[in-house]
Enzyme design. Structure first.
Site, PDB file in Angstrom:
ATOM      1  N   GLU A  87      10.227  14.871  15.578  1.00 48.07           N
ATOM      2  CA  GLU A  87      10.498  14.910  14.156  1.00 48.07           C
ATOM      3  C   GLU A  87       9.652  16.018  13.518  1.00 48.07           C
ATOM      4  O   GLU A  87       8.429  16.010  13.644  1.00 48.07           O
ATOM      5  CB  GLU A  87      10.090  13.548  13.589  1.00 48.07           C
ATOM      6  CG  GLU A  87      10.556  13.285  12.220  1.00 48.07           C
ATOM      7  CD  GLU A  87      10.298  11.838  11.801  1.00 48.07           C
ATOM      8  OE1 GLU A  87       9.233  11.289  12.146  1.00 48.07           O
ATOM      9  OE2 GLU A  87      11.160  11.272  11.117  1.00 48.07           O
ATOM     10  N   GLU A 120      10.405   0.681  10.183  1.00 46.25           N
ATOM     11  CA  GLU A 120      11.397   1.733   9.959  1.00 46.25           C
ATOM     12  C   GLU A 120      10.681   3.041  10.228  1.00 46.25           C
ATOM     13  O   GLU A 120       9.798   3.444   9.472  1.00 46.25           O
ATOM     14  CB  GLU A 120      11.919   1.644   8.529  1.00 46.25           C
ATOM     15  CG  GLU A 120      13.268   2.307   8.367  1.00 46.25           C
ATOM     16  CD  GLU A 120      13.151   3.711   7.854  1.00 46.25           C
ATOM     17  OE1 GLU A 120      13.094   4.629   8.710  1.00 46.25           O
ATOM     18  OE2 GLU A 120      13.090   3.906   6.639  1.00 46.25           O
ATOM     19  N   CYS A 156      13.437  10.528   6.886  1.00 53.50           N
ATOM     20  CA  CYS A 156      13.445   9.955   8.237  1.00 53.50           C
ATOM     21  C   CYS A 156      14.813  10.091   8.886  1.00 53.50           C
ATOM     22  O   CYS A 156      14.917  10.236  10.092  1.00 53.50           O
ATOM     23  CB  CYS A 156      13.009   8.499   8.193  1.00 53.50           C
ATOM     24  SG  CYS A 156      13.873   7.556   6.946  1.00 53.50           S
ATOM     25  N   LYS A 180       0.849  -1.196   0.000  1.00 56.39           N
ATOM     26  CA  LYS A 180       0.000   0.000   0.000  1.00 56.39           C
ATOM     27  C   LYS A 180       0.881   1.241   0.000  1.00 56.39           C
ATOM     28  O   LYS A 180       1.579   1.515   0.984  1.00 56.39           O
ATOM     29  CB  LYS A 180      -0.918   0.038   1.226  1.00 56.39           C
ATOM     30  CG  LYS A 180      -1.974   1.126   1.055  1.00 56.39           C
ATOM     31  CD  LYS A 180      -2.575   1.591   2.363  1.00 56.39           C
ATOM     32  CE  LYS A 180      -1.737   2.626   3.054  1.00 56.39           C
ATOM     33  NZ  LYS A 180      -1.680   3.940   2.391  1.00 56.39           N
TER      34      LYS A 180
HETATM   35  P1  NAI Z   1       1.968   7.877   8.581  1.00 54.00           P
HETATM   36  O1  NAI Z   1       2.835   7.051   9.429  1.00 54.00           O
HETATM   37  O2  NAI Z   1       0.578   8.133   9.006  1.00 54.00           O
HETATM   38  O3  NAI Z   1       1.859   7.208   7.120  1.00 54.00           O
HETATM   39  C1  NAI Z   1       2.744   6.247   6.602  1.00 54.00           C
HETATM   40  C2  NAI Z   1       1.936   5.139   5.902  1.00 54.00           C
HETATM   41  O4  NAI Z   1       1.150   4.436   6.861  1.00 54.00           O
HETATM   42  C3  NAI Z   1       0.942   5.643   4.873  1.00 54.00           C
HETATM   43  O5  NAI Z   1       0.915   4.734   3.807  1.00 54.00           O
HETATM   44  C4  NAI Z   1      -0.389   5.615   5.624  1.00 54.00           C
HETATM   45  O6  NAI Z   1      -1.495   5.489   4.800  1.00 54.00           O
HETATM   46  C5  NAI Z   1      -0.218   4.395   6.478  1.00 54.00           C
HETATM   47  N1  NAI Z   1      -1.031   4.360   7.684  1.00 54.00           N
HETATM   48  C6  NAI Z   1      -1.535   5.387   8.417  1.00 54.00           C
HETATM   49  N2  NAI Z   1      -2.214   4.938   9.483  1.00 54.00           N
HETATM   50  C7  NAI Z   1      -2.131   3.579   9.440  1.00 54.00           C
HETATM   51  C8  NAI Z   1      -2.613   2.543  10.289  1.00 54.00           C
HETATM   52  N3  NAI Z   1      -3.299   2.796  11.394  1.00 54.00           N
HETATM   53  N4  NAI Z   1      -2.339   1.279   9.960  1.00 54.00           N
HETATM   54  C9  NAI Z   1      -1.610   0.986   8.854  1.00 54.00           C
HETATM   55  N5  NAI Z   1      -1.138   1.933   8.024  1.00 54.00           N
HETATM   56  C10 NAI Z   1      -1.388   3.205   8.315  1.00 54.00           C
HETATM   57  O7  NAI Z   1       2.689   9.230   8.282  1.00 54.00           O
HETATM   58  P2  NAI Z   1       2.023  10.600   7.805  1.00 54.00           P
HETATM   59  O8  NAI Z   1       0.720  10.870   8.480  1.00 54.00           O
HETATM   60  O9  NAI Z   1       1.961  10.533   6.337  1.00 54.00           O
HETATM   61  O10 NAI Z   1       3.065  11.652   8.311  1.00 54.00           O
HETATM   62  C11 NAI Z   1       2.996  12.164   9.646  1.00 54.00           C
HETATM   63  C12 NAI Z   1       4.365  12.314  10.217  1.00 54.00           C
HETATM   64  O11 NAI Z   1       4.988  11.046  10.271  1.00 54.00           O
HETATM   65  C13 NAI Z   1       5.333  13.156   9.400  1.00 54.00           C
HETATM   66  O12 NAI Z   1       5.222  14.496   9.679  1.00 54.00           O
HETATM   67  C14 NAI Z   1       6.647  12.608   9.833  1.00 54.00           C
HETATM   68  O13 NAI Z   1       7.039  13.208  11.030  1.00 54.00           O
HETATM   69  C15 NAI Z   1       6.365  11.154  10.065  1.00 54.00           C
HETATM   70  N6  NAI Z   1       6.766  10.315   8.929  1.00 54.00           N
HETATM   71  C16 NAI Z   1       7.914   9.629   9.020  1.00 54.00           C
HETATM   72  C17 NAI Z   1       8.339   8.885   7.962  1.00 54.00           C
HETATM   73  C18 NAI Z   1       9.605   8.137   8.020  1.00 54.00           C
HETATM   74  O14 NAI Z   1      10.074   7.655   7.013  1.00 54.00           O
HETATM   75  N7  NAI Z   1      10.192   7.987   9.175  1.00 54.00           N
HETATM   76  C19 NAI Z   1       7.602   8.820   6.714  1.00 54.00           C
HETATM   77  C20 NAI Z   1       6.357   9.532   6.739  1.00 54.00           C
HETATM   78  C21 NAI Z   1       5.992  10.257   7.810  1.00 54.00           C
END
Ligand code: NAI
Length: 793
Positions: free
Chosen positions: A397, A266, A300, A192
């Site tokens: 972050e 990760e 990240c 996804k």
């Molecule tokens: P997120 O962690 O919500 O999204 C990442 C992925 O997880 C997306 O594909 C999303 O649809 C999915 N997702 C969301 N809720 C889920 C759930 N309950 N179960 C399974 N999958 C789920 O990140 P978001 O909202 O896009 O970004 C928010 C903050 O997260 C950012 O500001 C940043 O600080 C952090 N982030 C960190 C990342 C990294 O690589 N460490 C990448 C993206 C965001």
């Protein structure tokens, strides 16, 4: 005007990349995308779609299917159906498919780069020169692993059907990091993509068709968090691989606790960028540009905390500001742009909110005079100085182009500040002294350390975090292992509940049982310790005879044991030779006392088993004495002028719930691999025969094991697991038990996301050294840190 004057005043003209091919691709799909399931396009069951936007101008690019649980189910069923054939392919055939994918990524690299930039907002220079070449490299590298699989991993099998959830910051690169190893190891999958950036994953689905990947092997279901949640919860998924926020990682950990799904996470980071006073300052400023302004800081492993040695802070800040003044921000398809658009309005607002809060907490904010484009989501490169180490902008972050700057005086202080975070993903060290740089690198709690360089990645070098940055690695041999299991393990018989219910407490005064003074004590910090409760547990033979009493440990005893284990972390710094010597000495001392220990143990497990446990125990100690100086890391040769030193580091302090049925051998089999590589341990010994603790601590006492390296708290698992799993200073839990016990170990340790390794409620034959000893355990006892060191001028 002289040439010199022209050179200074010269403005860049616009140099836009042509989006024609990407636009044509969107049009060919009528700007509307279904899911990619079973090798074809499938409309969403509920008929719902959402828009994906171009963040550089806010315009809609296409509408994309919103995945429901029915769509996820269809995809998982397709993956399950495709699994037997795909895993049965010869390694060479799978290698060819992966090779085809690598070639196709290169062939379509321009389309993919432009599409990535349009959907995500990152500068085309980055998607073209960094993201897409790394995607191809990942498929080539893993085509190689597919080819070598049977030679290199003869006793392994794929996990099965894998669910993969990726974020929006490196959409296609994260897809490659997930899909390439999964396919190479023989898994089928459902991926996804993030809701902000689904387009390159859908373009990749087209490449799968072109490469002839059999239907159902790769399935792409688009949607938001709820789609991800359905995937995580689907009962037919064998493993979840997730990259994204720590918050969602924690939720996924909770949601999978009661299942046997393997999990790799990760997560976020707050990575330090440390500059010493002897660093090449101009070089470090260029490194910083890549560290925090690459991909608008939505990385990240972004070097988001600048730690400067005090004596150079002023001059460094001034150089950074000068360089920030030359950064070009604008439409990301312009080839001369350094800083593009923020992925979405909500992310932009989040960055704005956090910076305002940092300023309210006392930080000084500086931004270059940049006019932001009138449309789209942009945030200027920003530096916050005078940041207090506890401020939100130093701890959380931000995921934007915002640097938080702090100072330090000594290398020790730099390490303390650097490690003062719940995260541990990456770090940079800048110093011209290789001794200082490597000395500091060794002490940083992070999965990657870049010495005098920044943000370098390669498929051969594992990437992943310590602490709340997650666990598991992507890339390298260790990354591939995340997608495989030892063959015997998955099919091992279920362990029947082996721990009787806890009897009610009896006051020692009225019980008529032997007084507390004759009770086996706890072993904490190298000393025998009375339990906090003053209570003890009766230990009886199978026919009911009272064999003795063991102290009944409680939460407070666990706390003391954790403190002692933390204090003993010097054990990790002992040389491998030294650790081996201590282990051999243990074996020697067990051999001297084998008859006596076996005769006591016999009263609980019978004479035959007791003798076997002791004899196998001596061998096991010898084995880990042997391993202690042989479980080495590796040196990778990535395609840059760098070497990456992959060190197998101990995880830290580990809580161990030992098997009940084999009190001596079970304890040794779990505790020895941990201490052989430098962890410190708090072990809860067999509930059936906790009296083994006394024999064990005499053994450790007489074998020069430093106090605190192994601590033993006797008592009931149902009472001791919780304080161990919830303790923030415990880095990992190893839990051997029935299904209910291991599920609670996973659920209780979601708080600080500690690593949990269990038998998944299955039986392990501790007498069989082929399964109960060696690399499999050592791999779980360590985490890989890659230290990148450049060479050449
Ligand atoms: P997120 O962690 O919500 O999204 C990442 C992925 O997880 C997306 O594909 C999303 O649809 C999915 N997702 C969301 N809720 C889920 C759930 N309950 N179960 C399974 N999958 C789920 O990140 P978001 O909202 O896009 O970004 C928010 C903050 O997260 C950012 O500001 C940043 O600080 C952090 N982030 C960190 C990342 C990294 O690589 N460490 C990448 C993206 C965001």
């Amino acid at each position: 005007m002289s040439i010199a004057e022209k050179f200074v005043s010269m403005e860049y003209g616009p140099a836009p990349e042509d989006p024609k091919e990407a636009q044509a691709w969107l049009e060919r799909h009528s700007r509307k995308f279904h899911h990619f399931i079973d090798g074809g396009w499938l409309a969403p069951a509920a008929g719902e779609y959402f828009d994906t936007l171009d963040p550089s101008n806010g315009e809609k690019l296409a509408s994309v299917a919103q995945g429901s649980s029915a769509d996820v189910d269809a995809a998982v069923r397709a993956a399950r159906a495709a699994s037997p054939k795909w895993r049965a392919l010869t390694p060479h055939l799978r290698a060819r498919y992966l090779y085809n994918l690598a070639r196709l990524v290169q062939k379509h690299s321009r389309l993919l780069a432009v599409l990535e930039t349009m959907d995500n907002g990152k500068p085309i220079r980055e998607s073209r020169d960094i993201d897409i070449p790394l995607v191809a490299r990942h498929f080539y590298y893993h085509a190689g692993w597919a080819q070598l699989l049977e030679q290199e991993f003869p006793d392994h099998e794929p996990c099965g059907v894998v669910g993969q959830i990726i974020p929006w910051n490196f959409p296609l690169l994260m897809l490659a990091w997930k899909i390439a190893p999964a396919l190479a190891a023989g898994n089928t999958l459902v991926l996804k993509p993030a809701e902000f950036t689904p387009l390159t994953a859908l373009a990749f689905a087209g490449l799968c068709q072109e490469a002839g990947i059999p239907g159902g092997v790769v399935n792409i279901v688009t949607g938001d968090g709820s789609t991800g949640e359905s995937l995580v919860k689907h009962p037919e998924i064998d493993k979840i691989a997730f990259t994204g926020s720590t918050e969602v990682g924690r939720a996924i950990r909770g949601a999978t606790a009661a299942s046997h799904k393997r999990l790799s996470l990760e997560l976020g980071g707050k990575s330090p960028f440390i500059v010493f006073d002897d660093a090449d300052l101009d070089g470090s400023v260029e490194g910083l540009v890549d560290g925090i302004w690459f991909n608008q800081g939505q990385v990240c492993c972004a070097g988001s905390r600048l730690l400067m040695q005090e004596s150079i802070a002023e001059v460094l800040i001034s150089k950074i500001r000068d360089r920030m003044n030359t950064l070009r921000l604008g439409p990301p398809l312009d080839k001369a742009i350094d800083v593009g658009a923020i992925v979405a309005r909500v992310q932009l607002e989040r960055i704005q909110r956090m910076v305002a809060q940092g300023v309210a907490e006392g930080a000084t904010c500086w931004q270059p005079q940049i006019t932001l484009p009138s449309r789209g989501f942009y945030f200027p490169p920003t530096i916050l100085s005078n940041v207090h180490p506890t401020s939100i902008v130093a701890q959380q972050e931000i995921f934007g182009p915002v640097l938080a700057a702090m100072t330090f005086r000594t290398p020790k202080e730099a390490v303390e500040l650097a490690n003062n975070t719940v995260y541990g993903l990456a770090s940079c060290v800048w110093s011209e002294s290789i001794n200082v740089a490597l000395h500091v690198a060794a002490q940083l709690k992070a999965g990657v350390v870049w010495v005098n360089c920044t943000n370098l990645f390669d498929a051969a070098c594992g990437f992943g975090g310590y602490r709340e940055s997650g666990y598991g690695r992507e890339g390298g041999r260790e990354g591939l292992l995340e997608y495989m299991e030892p063959k015997w393990f998955k099919h091992a018989p279920k362990l029947v509940a082996d721990r009787p219910p806890v009897p009610p407490l009896q006051d020692p005064a009225d019980s008529g049982t032997p007084s507390i003074d004759r009770t086996i004590k706890l072993y904490i910090g190298g000393k025998q310790a009375r339990p906090d409760s003053g209570y003890s547990m009766e230990v009886r033979s199978p026919d009911g005879a009272l064999l003795g009493e063991a102290s009944l440990g409680n939460r407070k005893d666990i706390r003391n044991a954790v403190e002692a284990a933390r204090k003993a972390e010097g054990w990790a710094k002992a040389t491998a030779h030294n650790r081996a010597q201590v282990l051999y000495y243990c074996a020697e001392n067990l051999a001297v006392r084998q008859d006596e220990i076996a005769s006591r143990l016999a009263s609980a497990v019978g004479e035959q088993q007791a003798k076997r446990e002791v004899a196998s125990g001596i061998e096991r100690i010898f084995s880990y004495g042997a391993w202690a100086d042989k479980f080495d890391g590796a040196v990778h040769n990535p395609p840059f002028r760098n070497i990456a030193i992959a060190m197998n580091e101990p995880i830290g302090t580990v809580g161990v719930i030992c098997p009940s049925e084999t009190p001596l051998l079970g304890f040794l089999s779990l505790v020895l691999p941990l201490i052989a590589v430098g962890n410190t341990v708090i072990a809860v010994p067999s509930e059936k025969y906790p009296l083994i603790a006394a024999d064990l601590y005499q053994l450790f006492d007489t074998s020069d094991l430093p106090g605190g390296a192994v601590n033993i708290v006797t008592g009931y698992v149902s009472q001791l697991l919780k304080p161990l799993a919830e303790h923030d200073d415990v880095d990992a839990i190893w839990c051997y038990g029935d299904e209910a016990t291991v599920a609670s170990a996973k659920a209780m340790s979601t708080g600080n996301l500690k690593q949990v390794w269990t038998n998944e409620g299955r039986t392990i034959d501790w007498f069989d050294s082929k399964v109960a000893e060696g690399r499999w355990l050592l791999e779980h006892a360590t985490q890989v840190k890659n230290i990148w060191v450049p060479y050449g001028e």
